[in-house]
Enzyme design. Sequence first.
Site, PDB file in Angstrom:
ATOM      1  N   ASP B 411       8.023 -87.929 -11.893  1.00 24.80           N
ATOM      2  CA  ASP B 411       7.998 -89.388 -11.753  1.00 24.80           C
ATOM      3  C   ASP B 411       9.260 -89.818 -11.023  1.00 24.80           C
ATOM      4  O   ASP B 411      10.366 -89.706 -11.551  1.00 24.80           O
ATOM      5  CB  ASP B 411       7.928 -90.016 -13.155  1.00 24.80           C
ATOM      6  CG  ASP B 411       7.807 -91.535 -13.092  1.00 24.80           C
ATOM      7  OD1 ASP B 411       8.134 -92.129 -12.048  1.00 24.80           O
ATOM      8  OD2 ASP B 411       7.388 -92.120 -14.107  1.00 24.80           O
ATOM      9  N   HIS B 412       9.083 -90.307  -9.805  1.00 24.78           N
ATOM     10  CA  HIS B 412      10.230 -90.596  -8.962  1.00 24.78           C
ATOM     11  C   HIS B 412      11.053 -91.783  -9.455  1.00 24.78           C
ATOM     12  O   HIS B 412      12.164 -92.036  -8.982  1.00 24.78           O
ATOM     13  CB  HIS B 412       9.769 -90.837  -7.521  1.00 24.78           C
ATOM     14  CG  HIS B 412      10.747 -90.351  -6.482  1.00 24.78           C
ATOM     15  ND1 HIS B 412      12.101 -90.440  -6.648  1.00 24.78           N
ATOM     16  CD2 HIS B 412      10.563 -89.768  -5.271  1.00 24.78           C
ATOM     17  CE1 HIS B 412      12.721 -89.957  -5.580  1.00 24.78           C
ATOM     18  NE2 HIS B 412      11.800 -89.522  -4.729  1.00 24.78           N
ATOM     19  N   ARG B 413      10.530 -92.517 -10.429  1.00 24.05           N
ATOM     20  CA  ARG B 413      11.330 -93.602 -10.984  1.00 24.05           C
ATOM     21  C   ARG B 413      12.458 -93.036 -11.837  1.00 24.05           C
ATOM     22  O   ARG B 413      13.474 -93.679 -12.072  1.00 24.05           O
ATOM     23  CB  ARG B 413      10.455 -94.517 -11.865  1.00 24.05           C
ATOM     24  CG  ARG B 413       9.389 -95.266 -11.101  1.00 24.05           C
ATOM     25  CD  ARG B 413       8.476 -96.022 -12.034  1.00 24.05           C
ATOM     26  NE  ARG B 413       7.764 -95.122 -12.960  1.00 24.05           N
ATOM     27  CZ  ARG B 413       6.840 -95.531 -13.814  1.00 24.05           C
ATOM     28  NH1 ARG B 413       6.519 -96.804 -13.887  1.00 24.05           N
ATOM     29  NH2 ARG B 413       6.234 -94.676 -14.606  1.00 24.05           N
TER      30      ARG B 413
END
Lengths: 361, 445, 323
Positions: B411-413
């Site tokens: 999850d790039h967040r």
Amino acid sequence: MVDGMLGSAVQLLTPEGERVADEDYDISLSNAELKGLYRDMVLVRRLDSEATALQRQGELGLWASSLGQEAAQVGSGRSLLPGDYAFPTYRDHGVTWSRGVPPLEVLAMFRGVSTGGWDPIALRCAIYTIVIGNQALHAVGYGMGAQLDGSSEAVIGYFGDGATDEGDVNEAFVFAADFNAPVVFFCQNNQWAISSPRERKNPAPLYERAAGFGFPGVRVDGNDILAVMAVTRAALERARSGGGPTLVEAYTYRMAAHTTSDDPTRYRHAEELEIWRLRDPIERLKVFLARQGIADRGYFDQIDREAADLAVMIRDGVRSMPEPPAETMFDHVYAEPHEQLERQRRWLVDYESSFTHEVSS
Amino acid sequence: MSEQRSFALPDVGEGLTEAEILRWHVQPGDLVEVNQLIVEIETAKASVELPCPFAGTVGALLVDVGAVVPVGTPIITIEMADAPQQAERQAVLVGYGVKEGTPSGRRRRRVPGTEASEGSPAEDVAVAPSDESSDEPVGPAATRTSGPALAKPPVRRLARELGVDLTLVTPTGQNGDVTRSDVLSASGSDPSIGRPGAARPADVQTRSDERMPVRGVQRAMADAMVQSAFTAPHVTEWVDVDMSRALQVLDRLRALPESADLRVSPMILVAAGLIRAARAHPRINSSWVDGPDGPHVDVHGEVHLGIAADTPRGLLVPCLKGATDLGILELARRVQQLIDTAREGRATPADLTGGTITLTNIGVFGIDGGTPILSPGQTSILAMGRILDRPWVVDGAVVARPVMQLSLSFDHRVIDGALGSRALRSVADFLTDPGLAVLVDGERS
Amino acid sequence: MTTMTMAKALNAGLRRAMERERRVVLFGEDIGRLGGVFRVTDGLQKDFGEHRVIDAPLAESGIVGTSVGMAMRGFRPVVEIQFDGFVYPAFDQIVSQVAKTLRRTDGAVRMPLVIRIPYGGGIGAVEHHSESPEAYFVHTAGLRVLTPSDPQAAYLTIQQAIASDDPVIYLEPKRRYWDKGEVDLDADPFALSPWHARVLRPGDDVTVACYGPMVRTCLEAAEAADCSVEVIDLQSLSPLDIDVVAASVRRTGHLVVVHEASSTAGLGAEVAARVSEECFYSLEAPVLRVTGYDVPYPASRLEEHFLPDLDRVLDGVDRVRAF
């Protein structure tokens, strides 16, 4: 209100059977022709009542009754010349009768043994169109074709008051006007599009719409067979002679339910029915014939016997209609050979013949 | 000679199934004419009067006023004065709808020995068999010199898993096709493998499996997957790993007496590598939480490892709780229990939730790599591909090595490219040389 | 729980939706005083008024076209098309406008229409009254397509369809209108998404996927079968919930798809293609279709031969197992 609306209609025979004059239309018929019209209407009514009974006995899937509309249908149908062409709705049993379609062929679709019923080319009468108003365009196109061929045939396209809501009917008006097509639009305003009351929803007279499209419209007492014939003949003659389309609004009443699946007590009052019963198309012609000495009791009795015989013929004929073999559903889907369908036909035949007997459950 | 007829309740209005008898207009003994109205009924659409189809004397009224009866029920009998000249046809009437089947059994029976399927459109058109050559007389495989071998898809997969070339197998199937046992014989395997009830390759399902009472859970997870895919911005990275040393380690592990009953598969090593990576990079073992005061990230202290498993009820992700510090053999034991439980349909909702990071083995499907979708809320998922001999450059020379691809989605967040890359590299390093990785634990990043 | 017909359950669902949201209006031919030709809207005009249950002129394109305008104005029109065969005049409005307006306005204008269409055969009707047009709509991007198979599903899904901000073609199996079933009128229509297939009967040997009018037929066939048949009601034809079908096929290895509509390019073709993509290696046999033939719906005396029945479903089950 009903009376007021009828006031603008062409009438040659009052509900009481009095012959009256109209300033634009008249008709002269021989006694034999007049008696023939009476016979037609009585037999069509008997056909209709027998079909209704057969539906109630489980012999027909559905029936759309023409009760009360015999004058409009027979009067217009009998106005056609043999070379003319008719496009009826599913209720126009008096029209198909007039074109010589055998009653059992009409009943075949309602029994569900046929999807059409008769040869529209031989009888010059299209099969019943079920989807509301579609046939109005077909009538115009057929007329355009006749025109291109240089023929003097006329075409009559039938529809009801409800169908005038549909795009197809309005487009038919546009095409007929643009191409000056030799077509008569015969609208039977029977007051009810199933539960939708024509004049309570839109009081603008239907026949007046024609003017906006650029051709004449006329309202006729649809329960007066003489007036219907006079007006229809004039319109057909106008079409044949290059005068273009005419809209005839036959002002009448659907005495029965929309179809045997309908229940009109949910949306209309019985008193309306009583008013229209007094305007019955058959009674007024009968009174006229009797009063003029054209026909007597002997003649009327003879017609009643013919009607009874017709009923027996229809009853026996319907009940003994041959069952179409299952594989006939593959017939005439395409005009040219279609291998995929042939395989499916063979499969169905193989499959169904693989069973021997019913297992009682 | 008189004859008795009965009148069955028709469908008077397109598909009606029943009607109530409102009142009878006739009584037994009355004379009736054809079309005389005899009864008033009420349907779901309308009340309607029915005309009598026969002339004669009313025999019996078969249904009482107030009774509701199905369409097709005889309601009255009529004694007909004169029997018709010829027996009148008693076909099923039009207005009775289509006959429905009865749950008690088939209405009709097939003539023994006739097969409708011969030349059926179902075969020719609707369900054309995959191979037109099925019409050819097909003898033993030796006579087949061209064209693909005939085999059902599950047999093809089995052949591929066992490394069997179908074109070299002698087919014994009805249509000249290679059967499951043909493949097993050709591979020299125990023919009981692949049979219902016996152990089968990972996702070949046995028909006798028990149902898993977890449909609701599965449904909920499907919804969550969709949500995950469209809320968490996924990034996926790949790396190929030379598994030579890892497979050697596995062989040595299997040789230990402690692992006698254990399935010590490559997946166990990958799981161990992933757990180590999570310990070294705790942020990959975290959750994105949309709280009432805005989002935050929970970085988990404990690794709860979800393992995606193909089960009879579809793909499930049972969760190995408290996996952080498990030794390799204990890890193997716990994974085995977990997956067996799921396959047998005994997984509880608790078994299927609570994971903090997920491992999925797509190699069992014969797949190399992919872009796995995060389990809802989690921030990392690792997919392991199949192990296949591939050309690999060692000291400037191309040699065959067992190679596996790892695919890590994150999850790039929460996880940036640098962290994701380091975590994936750490799993790859462990598998490339498990011994070395353990020795330098924590000293490299 | 209350026992009621599907027609009554739909009526109850419409009533609930109208109570819940005042901008829900019903629009169609003969739906007011008559209560619709199948009585599905019976009594609603009396209770909600002529401004909310509107008798329309006899013009299907007009009904759908004006509903598009009403939707633009913030209403939630629920249109009744009287019979399947009469929807075609409105096809242009449905395909060109209803399906595409959201996209063409970059999401600014939603089309929360429901178009109710009684469909399918088996009632001995005349021409154009027995058609199964679902594939046309399923093929059209931008439309959702639902079809209930029992009274409880009808009660819930009609409310869900009305609540959807997307246009929904809601196909009512007319031969099942008078089938009775238990309905929980207190059930929360929003507890479960309608866009899913439902496993109605578990089984291990063969999966039978069906929808609408064929569901009852297939359940009866499963009961009569000499093997264990899993029956799946697709319910949502667009979007199609292939996951439930694929999960079942992974266990059974055998799939039969059943529908009344003709086979060519029908739902069965779509399900077969998707299943072969999803779980090819689980298939012990090709996916079989048991459907109507590729002919215009036949005269009603022949419809028994056209419509898949218990025997044809079982024949399909036998053939898929014998493969």
